[in-house]
Design a protein around this motif. Sequence first.
Motif, PDB file in Angstrom:
ATOM      1  N   ILE A 148       0.807  -1.219   0.000  1.00 47.46           N
ATOM      2  CA  ILE A 148       0.000   0.000   0.000  1.00 47.46           C
ATOM      3  C   ILE A 148       0.846   1.278   0.000  1.00 47.46           C
ATOM      4  CG2 ILE A 148      -0.245   0.154   2.518  1.00 47.46           C
ATOM      5  CD1 ILE A 148      -3.228   0.883   1.995  1.00 47.46           C
ATOM      6  N   ASP A 149       1.998   1.244   0.646  1.00 47.40           N
ATOM      7  CA  ASP A 149       2.889   2.406   0.713  1.00 47.40           C
ATOM      8  C   ASP A 149       3.696   2.496  -0.587  1.00 47.40           C
ATOM      9  OD1 ASP A 149       5.459   3.841   1.213  1.00 47.40           O
ATOM     10  OD2 ASP A 149       4.616   4.092   3.220  1.00 47.40           O
ATOM     11  N   ARG A 150       3.521   3.567  -1.334  1.00 48.79           N
ATOM     12  CA  ARG A 150       4.182   3.677  -2.647  1.00 48.79           C
ATOM     13  C   ARG A 150       5.705   3.652  -2.516  1.00 48.79           C
ATOM     14  NH1 ARG A 150       1.969   5.032  -7.576  1.00 48.79           N
ATOM     15  NH2 ARG A 150       3.449   5.749  -9.172  1.00 48.79           N
ATOM     16  N   LYS A 151       6.229   4.292  -1.486  1.00 47.01           N
ATOM     17  CA  LYS A 151       7.677   4.287  -1.283  1.00 47.01           C
ATOM     18  C   LYS A 151       8.187   2.867  -1.104  1.00 47.01           C
ATOM     19  CE  LYS A 151      11.252   6.010   1.885  1.00 47.01           C
ATOM     20  NZ  LYS A 151      11.520   6.887   3.064  1.00 47.01           N
ATOM     21  N   GLU A 152       7.486   2.069  -0.303  1.00 47.16           N
ATOM     22  CA  GLU A 152       7.914   0.691  -0.056  1.00 47.16           C
ATOM     23  C   GLU A 152       7.713  -0.180  -1.284  1.00 47.16           C
ATOM     24  OE1 GLU A 152       9.648  -0.323   2.520  1.00 47.16           O
ATOM     25  OE2 GLU A 152       9.585   1.803   3.107  1.00 47.16           O
ATOM     26  N   ALA A 153       6.674   0.113  -2.063  1.00 47.80           N
ATOM     27  CA  ALA A 153       6.427  -0.649  -3.293  1.00 47.80           C
ATOM     28  C   ALA A 153       7.572  -0.459  -4.282  1.00 47.80           C
ATOM     29  CB  ALA A 153       5.106  -0.222  -3.910  1.00 47.80           C
ATOM     30  N   ARG A 155      10.624   0.524  -3.501  1.00 48.39           N
ATOM     31  CA  ARG A 155      11.807  -0.111  -2.902  1.00 48.39           C
ATOM     32  C   ARG A 155      11.792  -1.620  -3.157  1.00 48.39           C
ATOM     33  NH1 ARG A 155      15.434   1.414   0.706  1.00 48.39           N
ATOM     34  NH2 ARG A 155      14.277   3.326   1.175  1.00 48.39           N
ATOM     35  N   TYR A 156      10.642  -2.240  -3.003  1.00 46.44           N
ATOM     36  CA  TYR A 156      10.516  -3.685  -3.223  1.00 46.44           C
ATOM     37  C   TYR A 156      10.889  -4.042  -4.666  1.00 46.44           C
ATOM     38  CZ  TYR A 156       8.356  -8.329  -3.528  1.00 46.44           C
ATOM     39  OH  TYR A 156       8.127  -9.678  -3.729  1.00 46.44           O
ATOM     40  N   SER A 157      10.413  -3.241  -5.631  1.00 44.78           N
ATOM     41  CA  SER A 157      10.684  -3.546  -7.041  1.00 44.78           C
ATOM     42  C   SER A 157      12.174  -3.507  -7.349  1.00 44.78           C
ATOM     43  CB  SER A 157       9.939  -2.562  -7.947  1.00 44.78           C
ATOM     44  OG  SER A 157      10.510  -1.263  -7.889  1.00 44.78           O
ATOM     45  N   ILE A 158      12.898  -2.596  -6.719  1.00 49.13           N
ATOM     46  CA  ILE A 158      14.327  -2.444  -6.988  1.00 49.13           C
ATOM     47  C   ILE A 158      15.142  -3.470  -6.207  1.00 49.13           C
ATOM     48  CG2 ILE A 158      16.274  -0.859  -6.658  1.00 49.13           C
ATOM     49  CD1 ILE A 158      14.344   1.409  -7.466  1.00 49.13           C
ATOM     50  N   LYS A 165      -7.035  13.044   1.060  1.00 53.26           N
ATOM     51  CA  LYS A 165      -8.047  13.811   1.800  1.00 53.26           C
ATOM     52  C   LYS A 165      -7.977  15.312   1.515  1.00 53.26           C
ATOM     53  CE  LYS A 165      -9.301  10.044   4.086  1.00 53.26           C
ATOM     54  NZ  LYS A 165     -10.560   9.337   3.771  1.00 53.26           N
ATOM     55  N   GLY A 166      -7.770  15.657   0.242  1.00 51.64           N
ATOM     56  CA  GLY A 166      -7.763  17.052  -0.156  1.00 51.64           C
ATOM     57  C   GLY A 166      -6.454  17.782   0.063  1.00 51.64           C
ATOM     58  N   VAL A 167      -5.439  17.087   0.564  1.00 52.14           N
ATOM     59  CA  VAL A 167      -4.134  17.710   0.814  1.00 52.14           C
ATOM     60  C   VAL A 167      -3.094  17.061  -0.095  1.00 52.14           C
ATOM     61  CG1 VAL A 167      -2.330  18.177   2.514  1.00 52.14           C
ATOM     62  CG2 VAL A 167      -4.748  18.176   3.205  1.00 52.14           C
ATOM     63  N   LYS A 168      -2.241  17.896  -0.724  1.00 50.45           N
ATOM     64  CA  LYS A 168      -1.172  17.382  -1.573  1.00 50.45           C
ATOM     65  C   LYS A 168       0.138  17.338  -0.778  1.00 50.45           C
ATOM     66  CE  LYS A 168      -3.076  18.791  -6.053  1.00 50.45           C
ATOM     67  NZ  LYS A 168      -2.869  19.585  -7.280  1.00 50.45           N
ATOM     68  N   TYR A 169       0.662  16.129  -0.618  1.00 42.68           N
ATOM     69  CA  TYR A 169       1.929  15.923   0.086  1.00 42.68           C
ATOM     70  C   TYR A 169       3.034  15.678  -0.944  1.00 42.68           C
ATOM     71  CZ  TYR A 169      -1.191  15.128   4.073  1.00 42.68           C
ATOM     72  OH  TYR A 169      -2.151  15.260   5.043  1.00 42.68           O
ATOM     73  N   HIS A 170       4.222  16.188  -0.663  1.00 41.99           N
ATOM     74  CA  HIS A 170       5.328  16.006  -1.606  1.00 41.99           C
ATOM     75  C   HIS A 170       5.644  14.521  -1.757  1.00 41.99           C
ATOM     76  CE1 HIS A 170       8.965  16.776  -3.862  1.00 41.99           C
ATOM     77  NE2 HIS A 170       9.598  15.932  -3.074  1.00 41.99           N
ATOM     78  N   MET A 171       5.687  14.063  -2.991  1.00 41.40           N
ATOM     79  CA  MET A 171       6.106  12.700  -3.306  1.00 41.40           C
ATOM     80  C   MET A 171       6.525  12.668  -4.769  1.00 41.40           C
ATOM     81  SD  MET A 171       4.089   9.033  -3.179  1.00 41.40           S
ATOM     82  CE  MET A 171       4.367   8.750  -1.424  1.00 41.40           C
ATOM     83  N   ASP A 172       7.784  12.368  -5.014  1.00 38.80           N
ATOM     84  CA  ASP A 172       8.339  12.334  -6.362  1.00 38.80           C
ATOM     85  C   ASP A 172       8.900  10.944  -6.604  1.00 38.80           C
ATOM     86  OD1 ASP A 172       9.927  12.584  -8.670  1.00 38.80           O
ATOM     87  OD2 ASP A 172      10.284  14.712  -8.287  1.00 38.80           O
ATOM     88  N   ASP A 173       8.362  10.241  -7.593  1.00 43.59           N
ATOM     89  CA  ASP A 173       8.822   8.877  -7.869  1.00 43.59           C
ATOM     90  C   ASP A 173      10.322   8.817  -8.143  1.00 43.59           C
ATOM     91  OD1 ASP A 173       6.330   7.815  -7.491  1.00 43.59           O
ATOM     92  OD2 ASP A 173       5.884   7.491  -9.620  1.00 43.59           O
ATOM     93  N   ARG A 174      10.886   9.872  -8.731  1.00 40.94           N
ATOM     94  CA  ARG A 174      12.331   9.883  -8.991  1.00 40.94           C
ATOM     95  C   ARG A 174      13.115   9.786  -7.697  1.00 40.94           C
ATOM     96  NH1 ARG A 174       9.537  12.762 -11.173  1.00 40.94           N
ATOM     97  NH2 ARG A 174       9.131  12.887 -13.388  1.00 40.94           N
ATOM     98  N   GLU A 175      12.682  10.563  -6.726  1.00 41.33           N
ATOM     99  CA  GLU A 175      13.375  10.557  -5.433  1.00 41.33           C
ATOM    100  C   GLU A 175      13.222   9.196  -4.753  1.00 41.33           C
ATOM    101  OE1 GLU A 175      11.763  13.801  -3.213  1.00 41.33           O
ATOM    102  OE2 GLU A 175      12.364  15.312  -4.707  1.00 41.33           O
TER     103      GLU A 175
END
Length: 486
Positions: A434-439, A441-444, A467-477
């Motif tokens: 569910i956590d995109r960062k961990e997903a 990481r798992y692929s790599i 929930k209406g809020v944009k949090y920083h998340m960049d797939d490159r990072e």
Amino acid sequence: MQLDQLLEKLDYTCIQGDVHTLVTELVYDTRKSLIKDCVFVCISGAKHDGHDYIDEVVKNGAAAIVVEKDVVLPKDVTVIRVESTREALAVMSAAYFGHPANKMITIGITGTKGKTTTTYMVKSILEKVGIKTGLIGTIENIIGDDVIPASHSTPESFIVQQTFAKMVEAGCECVVMEVSSQGLKHSRVSGFTFDYGIFTNIEPDHIGGDEHKDFEEYLECKSKLFKQCKIGLINRDDSHFEEILKGHTCEVETFGFSDQADIQAKEVRLLNKQGYLGIAYRVEGLMNFDVELNIPGKFNAYNSLCAIALCSHFNVSVDKIKQALDTVRVRGRVELVPVSDKFSVMLDYAHNAMSLESLLTTLKEYQPKRLVCVFGCGGNRSRDRRFEMGEISSRLADLTIVTSDNPRFEEPQDIINDIIVGVKKGPGQYVEIIDRKEAIRYSIEHALEGDVIVIAGKGHEDYQEIKGVKYHMDDRELIRDAAEGL
């Protein structure tokens, strides 16, 4: 400025008042401050109708109103009636900003796919020979050294003309812009004639809802560009080639793989090196030379050939074209992120069934050890999209890693559960994280030599909306953070 100067190139009727009225500003959006003695253009939108705000606009001191419906107003307000207020806004905006399109070479690119990549290729080639070029597109608008994130592929006509004016002020000699079907449908690029119009391809998309009622309307809107440009560059291989040109008023030049095209791509071959996927081909016809790109996919042969066809009109040397295409990068469009020589990692904006299928089909042609697809789906969007994308990924990828995208106001797990319904219809293996960062990481961390890993869905976006809020998340990072542990 006099009102009649703004109306000079419009067919209109003055219902009441005087067209020689002095106006201070051109306004079309009530959310912006209404300056006394402005002229207000009533736009009929899908959700809001400017005609409904006329009383408020008059109360705030508007000197003139432009309408396409019957209205009753005090006699001291000038009322201008036109057939289309969107068309009127475009024509008036061009006059308001001093017709900036006449001071640059204007290039418009339309098509279902390839618009974004082709605009960057064109900009890269032209700037290699010193032609300062502005850009208006899905990802960002570039005005000289200023880069502004974009909210629409093709902004409202007032913004288009305002941006053109800023580009002229910044010393731009040329502008290349994406022209969406909605932009053409709603007259966002009316009020001027493009020097060059480009057609990449067309497939069923943007049908239904507030977009197009059917494919025929979608096609008809795309074709409008070729009644509004001087020279049209058309993909000769597209099955709707003849329909796109129906009623055209421009000179026509073609590109494609076909022998009938004016500029042709021949001997197309895939390049698969360590941690590198690309494509090479030979340009024949009006020009003759070899091209190599470090961007994967045969569709990028079309995109680059299109850019070459255009830039041939600028007398760009072959060496400059090759140099530019060798260095061009498009954020979030099959963007390779260097991680390892043993496997390839890329990210792409593919966020619907059609784009994901096209992407994965393209990457399978490189015969990877495994094709790994990491993706999620946005919340508060069609559930059918989730089922379809899940099934496509399972059918084409060896391993699908289902994760979160922009859940918006839905629960991420509910979205993932829908995707997995589709995934289970295909033969591929899958895991859910569910956590995109961990997903990512798992692929790599579980990559095998020869794998191609694609992180799909967000592309150029650098946030996650919850929930209406944009949090920083960049797939490159996230990719680079995961790679540091290798």
